[in-house]
Design an enzyme around this catalytic site. Structure first.
Site, PDB file in Angstrom:
ATOM      1  N   CYS A  18       1.521  -0.898  -0.118  1.00 11.93           N
ATOM      2  CA  CYS A  18      -0.026   0.089   0.170  1.00 11.93           C
ATOM      3  C   CYS A  18       0.737   1.271   0.070  1.00 11.93           C
ATOM      4  O   CYS A  18       0.682   2.505  -0.646  1.00 11.93           O
ATOM      5  CB  CYS A  18      -0.622   0.180   0.970  1.00 11.93           C
ATOM      6  N   ASN A  24     -10.331  -0.507   0.300  1.00 10.85           N
ATOM      7  CA  ASN A  24      -8.548  -0.323   0.465  1.00 10.85           C
ATOM      8  C   ASN A  24      -7.853  -0.708  -1.159  1.00 10.85           C
ATOM      9  O   ASN A  24      -8.942  -1.807  -1.788  1.00 10.85           O
ATOM     10  CB  ASN A  24      -8.327  -1.212   1.102  1.00 10.85           C
ATOM     11  N   HIS A  38      -3.647   6.866   3.042  1.00  7.80           N
ATOM     12  CA  HIS A  38      -3.962   5.957   2.441  1.00  7.80           C
ATOM     13  C   HIS A  38      -5.193   5.438   3.014  1.00  7.80           C
ATOM     14  O   HIS A  38      -5.141   5.243   3.802  1.00  7.80           O
ATOM     15  CB  HIS A  38      -2.878   4.818   2.447  1.00  7.80           C
TER      16      HIS A  38
END
Ligand code: COA
Length: 326
Positions: free
Chosen positions: A112, A283, A253
């Protein structure tokens, strides 16, 4: 001489999986998912579409915004944990599709944190005169590595891609103001894809045991993420001497709204400064920050000359923050 963002683009697949859809798949509820994660829906790519396909669509949109051709691009970096193949890299597929005949390129594996790491490379490359424009893509088909029988993970992830083109400009003020990047393998087991690499190559057994899907210790990941992201934000603010109140946007994020709010609280970010779209996409790992950047530019929430703080955390562990003037 400065470096600025010339274009952004994103691609979100059409198909939506809502929290209610999951109620028919695993033992969960819309209420649980909303209150624990802030996610309402996520988008899922069709079987025939790859991360590379989504990266190409996002890259074309970024080129169009920048008014550039593929041949103007000097480097193509694709951050992804779901590359089309182990090799060749996904960057090659993007390169040929956009006609970036003058570029070199590679994939970047930092989960990520991929876009935060990629930005570091782009700003460094662009200090050299031979590189003019750098294309960064973050692209993920996380649905291809999600176990839709595991309620602990399946509700969290979605598919998508984002792209950013950086290049040199005359404005000395535009560029990277500070960065803070980290990697720490002590926690490699809390978030991982156990099989499919050279450690545990694919066998019938690994497939049956679903070891080619995301395995995560959620609670542990949550705590580490908040501490690491808040620490990286503080580090870049300290290094640059920038007051948090002067930032136009903070783009974290997008893993979990509670993680985002906890980080924002620790560094005293106002609500109007915080960019959140995890409710729409879940996500999307390396794609999350470039998708946010694209939405921020296209909606006018971010404009040339603004200061933006981006921060991410992911498997590895990897984490870091970038403070830039766009
Ligand atoms: N629906 C209903 N219940 C669920 C569930 C779901 N989708 N997923 C987990 N649960 C259950 C757990 O099994 C647990 O049950 P138990 O107490 O009977 O064992 C219970 O909910 C509570 O789990 P807990 O871990 O305390 O919840 P939480 O508040 O920590 O939230 C996460 C779970 C996964 C949402 C949260 O830990 C998280 O977001 N972690 C970080 C994930 C992440 O961001 N990963 C990527 C980093 S880049």
């Amino acid at each position: 001489m400065g470096v600025r963002i010339f274009g952004t683009g994103s691609y979100i697949p059409e198909k939506v999986l809502t929290n209610f859809d999951f109620q028919n798949m695993v033992d969960t509820s819309d209420e649980w998912i909303r209150t624990r994660t802030g996610i309402v829906e996520r988008h899922i790519a069709p079987p025939e579409m790859s991360s590379g396909d989504m990266a190409i669509s996002a890259a074309r949109r970024a080129l169009a915004m920048a008014g550039l051709q593929g041949s103007d691009i000097s480097a193509v970096i694709v951050a992804t944990t779901t590359p089309d193949h182990v090799f060749p890299n996904t960057a090659s597929l993007v390169q040929v599709a956009i006609g970036a005949e003058n570029a070199f390129g590679f994939d970047l594996s930092a989960a990520c944190s991929g876009m935060i790491y990629s930005l570091e490379l782009a700003y460094s490359l662009l200090l050299q005169k031979k590189y003019r424009y750098v294309l960064l893509c973050g692209a993920e088909k996380l649905s291809s590595i999600t176990n839709y029988e595991d309620r602990n993970t399946c509700v969290l992830f979605g598919d998508g891609a984002g792209a950013v083109i950086l290049g040199r400009c005359d404005d000395d003020n535009s560029g990277q103001l500070a960065s803070d990047l980290h990697i720490n393998g002590d926690y490699e087991d809390i978030l991982k894809l156990p099989a499919g690499g050279s450690r545990n190559p694919a066998t019938h057994e690994t497939v049956e045991q679903k070891r080619h899907t995301i395995h995560m210790q959620g609670k542990e990941t949550f705590k580490l993420a908040v501490n690491a992201m808040a620490g990286a934000c503080k580090a870049v603010l300290d290094e640059s001497g920038v007051d948090v109140g002067d930032l136009k946007l903070v783009i974290p994020h997008q893993a979990n709204k509670r993680i985002i709010e906890a980080v924002a609280h620790r560094i005293n970010v106002r609500d109007d400064q915080l960019f959140i779209n995890v409710d729409k996409y879940g996500n999307t790992s390396a794609a999350s920050i470039p998708i946010c950047l694209d939405e921020a530019f296209r909606s006018g929430r971010l404009q040339r000359g603004d200061m933006a703080l981006m921060v991410a955390f992911g498997a590895g562990l990897t984490w870091g923050a970038q403070l830039i003037r766009v």
